[in-house]
Design a protein around this motif. Structure first.
Motif, mmCIF file in Angstrom:
data_model
loop_
_atom_site.group_PDB
_atom_site.id
_atom_site.type_symbol
_atom_site.label_atom_id
_atom_site.label_comp_id
_atom_site.label_asym_id
_atom_site.label_seq_id
_atom_site.Cartn_x
_atom_site.Cartn_y
_atom_site.Cartn_z
ATOM 1 N N PRO A 43 -11.750 10.736 -3.955
ATOM 2 C CA PRO A 43 -10.390 11.248 -4.174
ATOM 3 C C PRO A 43 -9.527 11.189 -2.923
ATOM 4 O O PRO A 43 -8.310 11.331 -3.013
ATOM 5 N N TYR A 44 -10.125 11.002 -1.759
ATOM 6 C CA TYR A 44 -9.351 10.998 -0.515
ATOM 7 C C TYR A 44 -8.990 9.598 -0.057
ATOM 8 O O TYR A 44 -8.326 9.419 0.948
ATOM 9 N N TRP A 45 -9.465 8.578 -0.782
ATOM 10 C CA TRP A 45 -9.211 7.224 -0.307
ATOM 11 C C TRP A 45 -7.742 6.841 -0.504
ATOM 12 O O TRP A 45 -7.134 7.137 -1.541
ATOM 13 N N SER A 46 -7.213 6.219 0.497
ATOM 14 C CA SER A 46 -5.875 5.642 0.390
ATOM 15 C C SER A 46 -5.831 4.422 1.300
ATOM 16 O O SER A 46 -6.515 4.391 2.329
ATOM 17 N N SER A 48 -3.420 3.698 3.058
ATOM 18 C CA SER A 48 -2.410 3.927 4.101
ATOM 19 C C SER A 48 -2.940 3.666 5.503
ATOM 20 O O SER A 48 -2.252 3.064 6.321
ATOM 21 N N LEU A 52 -1.361 0.946 7.947
ATOM 22 C CA LEU A 52 -0.706 1.355 9.197
ATOM 23 C C LEU A 52 -1.290 0.626 10.405
ATOM 24 O O LEU A 52 -0.668 0.547 11.448
ATOM 25 N N THR A 63 4.007 -1.387 6.657
ATOM 26 C CA THR A 63 4.554 -0.084 7.031
ATOM 27 C C THR A 63 5.532 0.395 5.965
ATOM 28 O O THR A 63 5.544 1.575 5.616
ATOM 29 N N VAL A 66 3.711 1.962 3.116
ATOM 30 C CA VAL A 66 3.212 3.315 3.396
ATOM 31 C C VAL A 66 4.355 4.328 3.349
ATOM 32 O O VAL A 66 4.168 5.479 2.946
ATOM 33 N N ALA A 67 5.540 3.885 3.776
ATOM 34 C CA ALA A 67 6.681 4.807 3.825
ATOM 35 C C ALA A 67 7.192 5.164 2.433
ATOM 36 O O ALA A 67 7.932 6.124 2.276
ATOM 37 N N LEU B 121 8.441 5.578 8.465
ATOM 38 C CA LEU B 121 7.374 6.582 8.412
ATOM 39 C C LEU B 121 7.826 7.919 8.973
ATOM 40 O O LEU B 121 7.110 8.913 8.865
ATOM 41 N N LYS B 123 9.287 11.133 8.810
ATOM 42 C CA LYS B 123 9.672 12.006 7.684
ATOM 43 C C LYS B 123 10.149 13.371 8.163
ATOM 44 O O LYS B 123 10.180 14.321 7.379
ATOM 45 N N LYS B 448 -4.607 12.790 2.796
ATOM 46 C CA LYS B 448 -3.855 11.867 1.942
ATOM 47 C C LYS B 448 -2.425 11.701 2.434
ATOM 48 O O LYS B 448 -1.669 10.912 1.900
ATOM 49 N N GLY B 449 -2.043 12.497 3.424
ATOM 50 C CA GLY B 449 -0.660 12.442 3.887
ATOM 51 C C GLY B 449 -0.478 11.399 4.964
ATOM 52 O O GLY B 449 -1.410 10.713 5.366
ATOM 53 N N ILE B 450 0.730 11.320 5.437
ATOM 54 C CA ILE B 450 1.040 10.330 6.451
ATOM 55 C C ILE B 450 1.549 11.061 7.676
ATOM 56 O O ILE B 450 2.497 11.819 7.595
#
Lengths: 173, 533
Positions: A43-46, A48, A52, A63, A66-67, B121, B123, B448-450
């Motif tokens: 569940p934590y995979w991304s 991003s 990055l 980028t 991801v934004a 990016l 924010k 999960k955040g950036i």
């Protein structure tokens, strides 16, 4: 794998050569399928973090993905289900050639996002040492071979879906 | 090469048109790879089952779930209950705090808008605008430097804010002396973000005026002030919050839970650190071009400082470099580290302190050390707390809790690593359930955040958990949460997490370290006389 000594000679494929190709297809399929399922089950995979880290001409594009939370979710989804679909296709030999091409394209994107070029440094550790050629590139080339020598119509569901391969006599082709 | 050229020998003599239907042999070849898929599914299920069982065993052994940290509860605002806020000291930190409360200077908004355009990016502005509206009005600003006071007034009128409707705001009134601000009937509560030498007097006066106080660390500049302030606050009944915003950090709450469950085993050593390697990090701040005796009320700035000196821009803008106004590394940065450990371990005041250090790099006229270490002993807890700092190296060193069974490192992320000679985990290590080379537990609330951390100093503060934390997956400014907690207690009663008792412990501990350094001796805390000896 083929003996193509002259244009007039028939292309042949021995059982061992065919077996090696099918094994290669299944191993790559296995790798893709497990990569996809491992991401799906985490569940934590991304993507991003990987995006990055992007270097080279795709870094700006990565980028911007991801934004944008929607784009990132879409890329994550495509990654997970793309890997699963390609993996399944390669293992069972279903739509083998499209699966191999899609896999090669995916690996090309991975390769271009994080190319092991001179001067590029990555904060995430790699499991080996690379100069231009890395495992993504090697697997990509293997998928190109599988796309050019598709085996799904010999051993795989493609045989049931599309029938066994047609016989072509190169002398009359 | 075309597909048709890959063939198998048995079909060479059998044209496809000769085949009729799908024979048994065809089906077998078509489905030949399906067993591989079966093998894959079997392997996957087995691996999942083993992984789950290992995880369940570890979590059951730890008595720990993966649920978010149990954070202190704060109640929501009551409708219509507006709190009128005053700010005393609108320098760098004062401006940060007022922004966290919901009022930003238009320049900051514009800068962050440009940053976001340049870097998608970034924010900061987006997160800030999504911040909860705390239902307050900024009614009063006091600063001895005209430029900063004007910035405060501009922030108070800026309708671009969280929950802003675009309607013009009444804005704040400027007060030239803090006592005039405290006498105002338009102020219910004050944030004090002045240099340390003014903290005690202003907070005491505010308490006596019945204004609730949010006070920046270090709580006081001297030991004597601690007792006076403690008495004034406890007598007045105001709501007091000390500015240790990292108390809102989710990893700290999780760390406390881990310690309380005894996962680390007996903890004998805690190491905390500060490393910085820039002039800004060493408090050599820019001197504002408009700073002059005409724009700065120098006499009021000096106030209770023990040594009066002629007007000095350097001392005004870089006050942290002198003990006349600040408390050096001890009250400035050890203060945060100690408070975090106190929050996690309930350490209270140490038995003794031995400090050392010197001015080894920034030989720029300052009298506070730029290299500073202190060892605090807690014999009743069988524990030593070490703080070690340099302002001339950026090497990252975590806040580490060393236990017999595991070590825990706490910052924006929390990691628990088992000890390979642990007694508690011995059997699990032998059985291969726990691998001592891998973390036992990692808690990363914003996984999960950036993290759009842009500058080196922001990276430093973020890694120490001083900038933001996560609530339900969203990044939130910890200062905002800390101010909100204070306001919630003003509205609904209760005590904030860094109340006057925690402040008392923090200030005495920091002053023990300073006293030891200045007097070159080991100092002790006398719990009966309630004095440093």
């Amino acid at each position: 794998m083929t003996s193509q000594t002259s244009p007039s000679e028939k292309v042949t494929c021995s059982g061992w050569q065919l077996g090696a190709l099918v094994a290669l297809r299944m191993l790559i399929g296995w790798h893709f399928l497990y990569e996809g399922l491992a991401k799906l089950l985490n569940p934590y995979w991304s993507s991003s973090g990987y995006l990055l880290e992007a270097k080279g001409f795709l870094s700006g594009f990565c980028t911007s993905i991801v934004a944008n939370p929607t784009a990132l979710r879409l890329v994550d989804w495509l990654n997970i289900y793309g890997l699963i679909a390609i993996g399944l296709g390669l293992i069972v030999g279903c739509l083998t050639r499209p699966a191999a091409i899609a896999g090669a394209v995916l690996l090309l994107l991975y390769y271009l996002c994080n190319p092991p070029f001179v001067g590029f440094k990555y904060s995430s550790p790699t499991e080996g040492s690379y100069l231009i050629v890395n495992k993504n590139l090697v697997e990509l080339c293997a998928l190109v071979v599988l796309a050019l020598f598709p085996t799904g119509r010999i051993v795989g569901l493609d045989r049931l879906l599309f029938g066994p391969p047609r016989i072509v006599d190169p002398q009359h082709a | 090469m075309p597909e048709e050229n890959v063939r198998e020998s048995e079909h060479q003599a059998q044209p496809p048109q000769a085949r009729r239907g799908i024979g048994r042999r065809e089906v077998l070849k078509g489905l030949a790879s399906v067993p591989v898929l079966g093998l894959f599914v079997y392997g996957l299920l087995k691996k999942r089952s083993l992984d789950e069982s290992r995880r369940a065993q570890i979590l059951s052994e730890l008595g720990l779930g993966e649920a978010p940290a149990v954070l202190p509860k704060t109640t929501g605002k009551k409708a219509g209950e507006l709190i009128r806020l005053g700010i005393i000291g609108f320098g760098g930190r004062g401006e940060d705090l007022i922004r966290a409360a919901g009022f930003a200077h238009p320049d900051w908004v514009e800068q962050k808008r440009r940053d976001a355009e340049k870097n998608k990016l970034d924010k900061w502005l987006e997160d800030w605008l999504k911040q909860e509206d705390l239902n307050i009005a900024l009614t009063a600003v006091c600063d001895v430097f005209d430029v900063r006071a004007e910035r405060g007034l501009a922030a108070s009128k800026n309708e671009v804010r969280p929950g802003g409707t675009g309607a013009p705001l009444a804005g704040a009134k400027r007060y030239r002396h803090y006592q005039e601000l405290l006498a105002s009937k338009d102020v219910d509560a004050v944030i004090i973000a002045t240099p340390d030498h003014w903290h005690a007097q202003m907070a005491i006066d505010a308490a006596q005026a019945g204004k609730h106080v949010y006070l920046e660390k270090c709580m006081t500049r001297t030991e004597e002030e601690v007792y006076r302030l403690h008495e004034a606050v406890t007598r007045s009944g105001i709501v007091f919050q000390l500015g240790h915003q990292n108390r809102q950090q989710a990893t700290h709450a999780k760390a406390r839970e881990i310690v309380q469950k005894g996962i680390l085993g007996p903890i004998t050593l805690v190491e905390t650190t500060t490393n910085r390697n820039s002039p800004g990090g060493a408090w050599v701040y820019d001197i504002h071009k408009d700073g002059s005796p005409q724009t700065i009320d120098w006499e009021q700035f000096q106030g209770p400082a023990p040594h009066k000196v002629p007007f000095s821009l350097e001392r005004f803008f870089r006050w942290r470099c002198w003990f006349d106004y600040g408390t050096g590394l001890s009250g400035d940065l050890l203060s945060h580290e100690y408070d975090a450990v106190n929050q996690i371990l309930d350490l209270v005041i140490p038995h003794s302190a031995v400090a050392s250090g010197g001015i080894y790099f920034y030989k720029d006229g300052r009298d506070v050390p730029d290299v500073f270490h202190v060892v605090f002993e807690y014999p009743e807890r069988n524990l030593t707390l070490i703080y070690s700092a340099t302002l001339a190296s950026n090497r990252n060193r975590g806040k580490v809790f060393m236990g017999h069974d595991a070590a825990m490192e706490v910052g924006g992320v929390l990691t628990v690593t088992p000890d390979y000679e642990s007694t508690r985990f011995k059997k699990k290590i032998e059985d291969g359930v726990i691998d001592p080379s891998l973390p036992l537990f990692t808690y990363h609330p914003g996984a999960k955040g950036i993290d759009a951390v842009t500058s080196a100093s922001e990276q430093y503060f973020a890694s120490r958990g001083l900038l933001y934390t996560y609530r339900e997956g969203k990044r939130v400014d910890v200062s905002h949460l800390h101010i909100k907690e204070w306001l919630d207690c003003i509205r609904n009663g209760g005590q904030p997490s860094c109340n006057i008792e925690r402040g008392f412990e923090e200030a005495i501990t920091c002053h023990m370290a300073t006293k030891s350094y200045l007097e070159g001796r080991k100092v002790l805390w006398d719990p009966v006389k309630q004095r440093i000896v």
